[in-house]
Write an enzyme that holds these catalytic residues in place. Structure first.
Site, PDB file in Angstrom:
ATOM      1  N   ASN A  10       0.431  -1.388   0.130  1.00  0.00           N
ATOM      2  CA  ASN A  10       0.171  -0.248  -0.058  1.00  0.00           C
ATOM      3  C   ASN A  10       0.951   0.899   0.131  1.00  0.00           C
ATOM      4  OD1 ASN A  10      -1.920   2.281   0.576  1.00  0.00           O
ATOM      5  ND2 ASN A  10      -2.482   0.928   2.535  1.00  0.00           N
ATOM      6  N   LYS A  12       0.304   3.781  -0.222  1.00  0.00           N
ATOM      7  CA  LYS A  12      -0.575   5.200   0.304  1.00  0.00           C
ATOM      8  C   LYS A  12      -0.227   6.905  -0.332  1.00  0.00           C
ATOM      9  CE  LYS A  12      -0.049   3.393   4.192  1.00  0.00           C
ATOM     10  NZ  LYS A  12      -0.391   3.405   5.970  1.00  0.00           N
ATOM     11  N   HIS A  98      -9.673   1.386   4.743  1.00  0.00           N
ATOM     12  CA  HIS A  98      -8.388   1.649   5.526  1.00  0.00           C
ATOM     13  C   HIS A  98      -8.469   3.046   6.559  1.00  0.00           C
ATOM     14  CE1 HIS A  98      -4.186   2.894   6.201  1.00  0.00           C
ATOM     15  NE2 HIS A  98      -3.970   1.442   6.064  1.00  0.00           N
ATOM     16  N   GLU A 100      -7.227   5.267   7.873  1.00  0.00           N
ATOM     17  CA  GLU A 100      -6.733   6.600   7.465  1.00  0.00           C
ATOM     18  C   GLU A 100      -7.484   7.092   6.852  1.00  0.00           C
ATOM     19  OE1 GLU A 100      -2.424   5.476   5.393  1.00  0.00           O
ATOM     20  OE2 GLU A 100      -2.024   5.468   7.642  1.00  0.00           O
ATOM     21  N   GLU A 168      -5.488  -4.288  10.696  1.00  0.00           N
ATOM     22  CA  GLU A 168      -3.997  -3.516  10.842  1.00  0.00           C
ATOM     23  C   GLU A 168      -4.644  -2.229  12.463  1.00  0.00           C
ATOM     24  OE1 GLU A 168      -2.490  -2.577   7.117  1.00  0.00           O
ATOM     25  OE2 GLU A 168      -3.743  -0.997   7.199  1.00  0.00           O
ATOM     26  N   GLY A 174       2.545   2.331  10.995  1.00  0.00           N
ATOM     27  CA  GLY A 174       3.679   3.890  10.055  1.00  0.00           C
ATOM     28  C   GLY A 174       4.105   3.612  11.823  1.00  0.00           C
ATOM     29  N   SER A 214       3.020  -1.714  10.320  1.00  0.00           N
ATOM     30  CA  SER A 214       4.624  -2.078  10.726  1.00  0.00           C
ATOM     31  C   SER A 214       5.398  -3.893  10.322  1.00  0.00           C
ATOM     32  CB  SER A 214       5.373  -1.572  12.751  1.00  0.00           C
ATOM     33  OG  SER A 214       4.766   0.078  12.385  1.00  0.00           O
ATOM     34  N   GLY A 235       2.477  -0.902   4.755  1.00  0.00           N
ATOM     35  CA  GLY A 235       3.008   0.208   3.524  1.00  0.00           C
ATOM     36  C   GLY A 235       4.068   1.089   3.501  1.00  0.00           C
ATOM     37  N   GLY A 236       4.832   1.642   4.211  1.00  0.00           N
ATOM     38  CA  GLY A 236       6.469   2.201   4.363  1.00  0.00           C
ATOM     39  C   GLY A 236       7.239   1.249   3.849  1.00  0.00           C
TER      40      GLY A 236
HETATM   41  P1  PGA Z   1       2.817   0.147   7.522  1.00  0.00           P
HETATM   42  O1  PGA Z   1       1.494   0.323   7.421  1.00  0.00           O
HETATM   43  O2  PGA Z   1       2.915  -0.717   7.117  1.00  0.00           O
HETATM   44  O3  PGA Z   1       3.462   2.157   7.077  1.00  0.00           O
HETATM   45  O4  PGA Z   1       2.624   0.375   9.192  1.00  0.00           O
HETATM   46  C1  PGA Z   1       0.254  -0.688   6.652  1.00  0.00           C
HETATM   47  C2  PGA Z   1      -1.114  -0.258   5.995  1.00  0.00           C
HETATM   48  O5  PGA Z   1      -1.436   1.188   6.039  1.00  0.00           O
HETATM   49  O6  PGA Z   1      -1.036  -0.710   5.273  1.00  0.00           O
END
Ligand code: PGA
Length: 253
Positions: A10, A12, A98, A100, A168, A174, A214, A235-236
């Site tokens: 993802n 983002k 998600h 967010e 999640e 993050g 994470s 994500g990251g």
């Molecule tokens: P992250 O994000 O791996 O940066 O923690 C995961 C996500 O929001 O899908």
């Protein structure tokens, strides 16, 4: 029933054209080099890169997904993108609900459900996200919150073929913080039970439940070897070829 693991990136709101294409080509080359990987791969770039990423993925076994879609096919919804539009440009998946989007755009379970129905109707698979906040976790409400989100966000018509769940924990996204493996397995097993009640045992046993929050190469094996964890939403770490592929490799793909 063996569930094929899904390794999903993802991105983002990250990636301008040149970086996005480099990342895509890097991932595509690594996945090709794996021959017949044990896992499925998915990348979800921002809307602006979908067409170029699709082109750069040509020939690689990596699916393309978007990060959101409206529930309507078309119409007066300034700034929104419809599932039919995503399907037309070659998306196979869309992430919905998600945390967010739930936090930044006030998306509710009801809205996510409506979006999922529309996405399925035009042949898109959905990755429906759930997860508790730190406050909810501290209050011992994790399972309750996740169960409610599953019941509300997942359409009654969902099947293992068109729906993937991503658990999640909001506080793990993050932040570099993660639940323990035992905590993750407890939630995933509970989610599968709720899915069984809602969609029947057959669907629940076949439906993939990803862990997200994470995920890194260093913790991939710990989480992705759990019996009810069927992949990761990343994500990251999905923004670096070595990390994204490292997660897959450490997960046994
Ligand atoms: P992250 O994000 O791996 O940066 O923690 C995961 C996500 O929001 O899908």
């Amino acid at each position: 029933m063996a569930r094929k693991k899904l390794i999903a990136g993802n991105w983002k709101m990250n990636g301008l054209l040149a970086d996005g294409i480099d990342l895509t080509k890097g991932v595509a080359a690594e996945v090709k080099a794996m021959g017949k990987p044990e896992c499925e791969f998915l990348v979800c770039p921002p809307f602006t890169l979908l067409t170029s990423v699709k082109r750069a993925l040509r020939g690689a076994k990596v699916a393309l997904g978007a990060q959101d879609a409206h529930f309507a096919e078309k119409g007066a919804h300034t700034g929104d993108i419809s599932p039919v539009m995503l399907k037309e440009i070659g998306c196979q998946y869309v992430i919905l609900g998600h945390s967010e989007r739930r936090a930044d755009h006030g998306e509710t379970d009801e809205l996510v459900n409506k979006k999922a129905v529309a996405a399925h109707e035009c042949g898109l698979k959905t990755v429906i996200c759930i997860g508790e906040t730190l406050e909810q976790r501290d209050a011992g409400k994790t399972i309750d919150v996740c169960s409610k989100q599953i019941l509300g966000s997942v359409p009654d018509s969902a099947t293992a073929a068109d729906t993937v769940i991503a658990y999640e924990p909001v506080w793990a996204i993050g932040t570099g913080k993660t639940p323990t493996a035992a905590d993750v397995e407890e939630v995933h097993a509970a989610v599968r039970k709720v899915l069984a009640k809602k969609l029947g045992k057959g669907n629940a046993n076949k439906m993939r439940i990803l862990y997200g929050g994470s995920v890194k190469p260093g913790n991939a094996k710990e989480f992705l070897s759990l019996p009810d964890v069927d992949g990761a939403l990343i994500g990251g770490a999905s923004l670096k070829v070595a990390d994204f592929i490292g997660i897959a490799k450490n997960a046994g793909c």
